[in-house]
Design an enzyme around this catalytic site. Structure first.
Site, PDB file in Angstrom:
ATOM      1  N   HIS A  71       0.816  -1.206   0.000  1.00  0.00           N
ATOM      2  CA  HIS A  71       0.000   0.000   0.000  1.00  0.00           C
ATOM      3  C   HIS A  71       0.855   1.264   0.000  1.00  0.00           C
ATOM      4  O   HIS A  71       0.388   2.317  -0.432  1.00  0.00           O
ATOM      5  CB  HIS A  71      -0.950  -0.009   1.203  1.00  0.00           C
ATOM      6  CG  HIS A  71      -2.137  -0.889   0.999  1.00  0.00           C
ATOM      7  ND1 HIS A  71      -3.438  -0.419   0.984  1.00  0.00           N
ATOM      8  CD2 HIS A  71      -2.228  -2.223   0.773  1.00  0.00           C
ATOM      9  CE1 HIS A  71      -4.280  -1.423   0.775  1.00  0.00           C
ATOM     10  NE2 HIS A  71      -3.555  -2.531   0.651  1.00  0.00           N
ATOM     11  N   VAL A  75       1.323   3.697  -4.097  1.00  0.00           N
ATOM     12  CA  VAL A  75       0.842   5.084  -4.079  1.00  0.00           C
ATOM     13  C   VAL A  75       2.023   6.013  -3.776  1.00  0.00           C
ATOM     14  O   VAL A  75       2.619   5.941  -2.705  1.00  0.00           O
ATOM     15  CB  VAL A  75      -0.250   5.277  -3.009  1.00  0.00           C
ATOM     16  CG1 VAL A  75      -0.805   6.704  -3.067  1.00  0.00           C
ATOM     17  CG2 VAL A  75      -1.377   4.266  -3.198  1.00  0.00           C
TER      18      VAL A  75
END
Length: 329
Positions: A71, A75
């Site tokens: 995660h 990003v």
């Protein structure tokens, strides 16, 4: 003729020296093995011991640390932007509210700030912690370079366009992985991270439908019926939102190739898991990994390195945070 040759040689010599200088300058900004050998020799040892201690106390920690890396890196790149707290940050997005392992990262950072203040980035701690988590779970030992720096930008609006949803089609997953520089083999390999960890019931509820009486029935025919019944028992209607099930019910805390064997038995927890078997582009890779754990481990070390290198910030980019949840003042 000799004068011309001398001039030619001199010109090439200057070009070579300029190239050598630029190459050297570039290399100082790159990731490197043993990056902290001189500035903080105990860096990897401290992270490793912190992860080991936390994992001994809580066997769910490795899965949380591995998911945290995914995660983070998908990003804004592997820059610890997912660790930043505050309204509107990546961490505040619903897709990230179930993330864990933050306390382990913070604990390692506090120790490192005592021994090597202002030296080791939170981004490197996240990458090293995930690497160690896999090893402590029985997975392969992977060598990864360090030297990442921490990002200063963290926006919730960047999360959804860059994170795989469990209901994604194969084309959607390929497009997203490709945008991160990851191949089809990387996709099949890194999906093997689901051999450890757990998921909330909501993550796979799209594979069932609920009748007016609240009873769930299977609508995804790619899922084994017995396994589907087990899932419905673990996640009945009205189940607490914090209820979770193991990604791999057979060897829940072991990093092995059982995940791929589960897929062959139509026991992939998510739709995005099952599709690896039903899609011809990845089925062969699933079959290979299911039969040969060594092959999976070899592929994992390569794909993991690529994952942990997505969009890294190095050199003068970003910063070295004093505290992982906040940027420096």
């Amino acid at each position: 003729m000799e004068k011309t040759s001398a001039a030619f040689s001199c010109t090439h010599c200057c070009v070579f020296l300029i190239w050598l200088f630029l190459a050297a300058s570039a290399s100082t900004a790159d990731l490197a093995l043993n990056f902290y050998a001189a500035s903080c020799p105990s860096a990897e040892f401290i992270v490793r011991n912190t992860v080991r201690s936390a994992s001994d106390l809580d066997p769910t920690v490795p899965g949380k640390l591995l998911r945290l890396l995914f995660h983070d890196c998908f990003v804004e790149g592997c820059d610890a932007s997912v660790l930043l707290q505050g309204t509107g940050t990546e961490r505040s997005d619903p897709a990230n509210t179930s993330l864990g392992g933050f306390a382990v990262i913070d604990s390692a950072k506090r120790l490192l700030e005592v021994f090597c203040p202002g030296t080791v980035s939170c981004a490197d701690i996240v990458a090293l912690a995930a690497r160690d988590a896999v090893e402590f779970s029985g997975g392969p030992v992977a060598q990864i370079p360090t030297g990442r720096r921490d990002g200063k930008v963290s926006a919730a609006s960047n999360v959804r366009p860059n994170i795989v949803d469990t209901s994604f089609t194969m084309d959607e997953m390929i497009k997203l992985f490709s945008s991160k520089g990851l191949s089809l083999v990387d996709l099949a390999t890194l999906s093997g991270a689901h051999t450890i960890g757990s998921a909330h019931c909501s993550a796979f509820r799209d594979r069932f439908k609920q009748d007016p009486k609240g009873k769930f029935t299977l609508i995804d025919t790619s899922l084994d019926n017995v396994y589907a019944e087990e899932l419905m028992e673990q996640c009945p209607a009205g189940a607490n939102q914090s209820t979770t099930v193991k990604n791999d019910p057979k060897t829940s805390f072991a990093f092995d190739n059982q995940y791929y064997q589960n897929l062959l038995a139509h026991r992939g927890l998510f739709q995005s898991d099952s599709i690896l078997l039903t899609d011809g582009r990845t089925r062969k890779q699933v079959e290979i990994f299911a039969q040969d754990q060594v092959s999976f481990f070899q592929s994992w070390t390569e794909s993991f390195l690529k994952l942990a290198s997505i969009g890294v910030k190095t050199g003068d980019e970003g910063e070295i945070r004093a505290s992982c949840p906040t940027t420096n003042a």
